[in-house]
Design a protein around this motif. Structure first.
Motif, PDB file in Angstrom:
ATOM      1  N   UNK A   1      19.686  -8.248 -15.801  1.00 51.34           N
ATOM      2  CA  UNK A   1      18.724  -8.762 -16.775  1.00 51.34           C
ATOM      3  C   UNK A   1      18.631 -10.314 -17.108  1.00 51.34           C
ATOM      4  N   UNK A   2      17.510 -10.759 -17.649  1.00 58.92           N
ATOM      5  CA  UNK A   2      17.238 -11.987 -18.102  1.00 58.92           C
ATOM      6  C   UNK A   2      17.980 -12.288 -19.526  1.00 58.92           C
ATOM      7  N   UNK A   3      18.767 -13.546 -19.620  1.00 60.54           N
ATOM      8  CA  UNK A   3      19.367 -14.034 -20.734  1.00 60.54           C
ATOM      9  C   UNK A   3      18.489 -13.954 -21.975  1.00 60.54           C
ATOM     10  N   UNK A   4      18.730 -14.027 -23.403  1.00 55.42           N
ATOM     11  CA  UNK A   4      17.931 -13.988 -24.545  1.00 55.42           C
ATOM     12  C   UNK A   4      17.154 -15.431 -24.590  1.00 55.42           C
ATOM     13  N   UNK A   5      17.721 -16.329 -23.857  1.00 57.71           N
ATOM     14  CA  UNK A   5      17.201 -17.743 -24.056  1.00 57.71           C
ATOM     15  C   UNK A   5      15.774 -17.957 -23.013  1.00 57.71           C
ATOM     16  N   UNK A   6      16.058 -17.203 -21.988  1.00 54.55           N
ATOM     17  CA  UNK A   6      15.035 -17.191 -21.001  1.00 54.55           C
ATOM     18  C   UNK A   6      13.977 -16.159 -20.804  1.00 54.55           C
TER      19      UNK A   6
END
Length: 334
Positions: free
Chosen positions: A132-137
């Motif tokens: 899953x994509x990180x919270x920053x991206x």
């Protein structure tokens, strides 16, 4: 899983990201593969039966997230789908976006269904890994990467507000994947990549976000570079809650990464994705042996490709070469 959890193992694990490759082995088109849980699981069964890699991957399809926020997907016959249009045109407008509920949002529910079916097949046999994509991206999947970077650079307070708005979805999605049967999460944080954000920006804006969100996720986590270089921030991220491994970019030095993080944290990598279709079997074998020499001496290493999906045009022989490199290293060591 023994490697990820720091337990004794008999050899270095090997893994290649072969989500889309399941379509090649089963004759399915990619749209069917990623939108039908049964089709995706059949693809992963074919991948596992042919190559026997040491992890199984759940659908690596970020367009499921962009669609859940109203975006449109562009489908291809030879590579995983990409976002064609984001659901929201700006960060300010996206502050009003309703957060999707994974279990009742069709495109996300399909990923959860496939995860559960893979767990039924492979639990306690090989780890089931979800990406899953990180919270920053993550906001880039809601408003587009260009809009997100402009907001980060020129409207930092608005960027913070949007991150805060979307963070509950990130945490909910991560825990939903674990609840569905994933054993470990690979979190691809583009803002940790040198090609996207410099060290100071990452440290100031996004490291605190990773720290707070990782603490809310109830399972082991791997931090991934999203295809760029990550060695420039390795010393900053080693203490993230629940972190069990770091994926190292193909342009990063594994030896340098090991010197930065020390002997006990797992490294994953770092074969170049783009080389797989055109490289010879001998090249992949030698590159795999080089990785093993650089990073696997004391254990705590997983041999893997460094980016996202291995291109569909890659020959099976190149993938088998990775396994052969590990087997030969074990034989020589004994």
């Amino acid at each position: 899983m023994g490697t990820l959890l720091g337990q004794p193992v008999d050899r270095v694990p090997a893994f290649a990201v072969l989500g889309a490759y399941g379509a090649r082995l089963t004759g399915l088109d990619l749209r069917t593969l990623y939108t039908d849980a049964t089709a995706y699981v059949s693809g992963q069964q074919a991948v596992y039966n042919q190559f026997g890699f040491d992890l199984v991957i759940t659908p690596f399809v970020y367009t499921a997230i962009s669609e859940a926020f109203g975006g449109e997907t562009a489908w291809s016959i030879n590579q995983p789908p990409n976002m064609k249009r984001p659901g929201w045109p700006s960060a300010a407008r996206a502050l009003h976006a309703e957060l999707p509920v994974p279990q009742t949002t069709a495109c996300l529910a399909t990923v959860l269904e496939a995860t559960g079916r893979l767990a039924d097949l492979y639990k306690q046999q090989v780890p089931i890994v979800a990406v899953l994509p990180g919270p920053g991206i993550l906001p880039s999947l809601v408003i587009g990467l260009e809009q997100w970077m402009e907001t980060v650079l020129f409207e930092p307070e608005l960027a913070r507000r949007l991150s805060d708005h979307l963070t509950p979805f990130f945490v909910t999605w991560a825990n939903a994947l674990l609840a569905a049967g994933a054993d470990c999460l690979v979190i691809t944080e583009g803002m940790a990549s040198a090609e996207i954000a410099p060290r100071d920006l990452f440290a100031e804006r996004f490291l605190p976000l990773l720290t707070t969100t990782f603490a809310q996720i109830d399972g082991p986590k791997v931090l991934h570079h999203t295809g760029g270089r990550i060695n420039h921030v390795l010393d900053l991220v080693t203490g993230l809650p629940g972190l069990v491994a770091l994926a190292i970019g193909s342009k990063d030095s594994l030896a340098e990464a090991r010197s930065i993080v020390g002997p006990d944290l797992n490294l994953i990598g770092n074969l170049d994705n783009l080389s797989f279709p055109s490289a010879s079997v001998e090249h992949i074998y030698r590159a795999s042996r080089d990785c093993l020499r650089e990073a696997a001496g004391g254990g705590h290493f997983i041999l893997a490709n460094s980016g996202a999906d291995i291109p569909l045009s890659t020959s099976p022989e190149n993938l088998h070469a990775m396994h052969r490199a590990v087997a030969d290293a074990v034989r020589e060591a004994s």
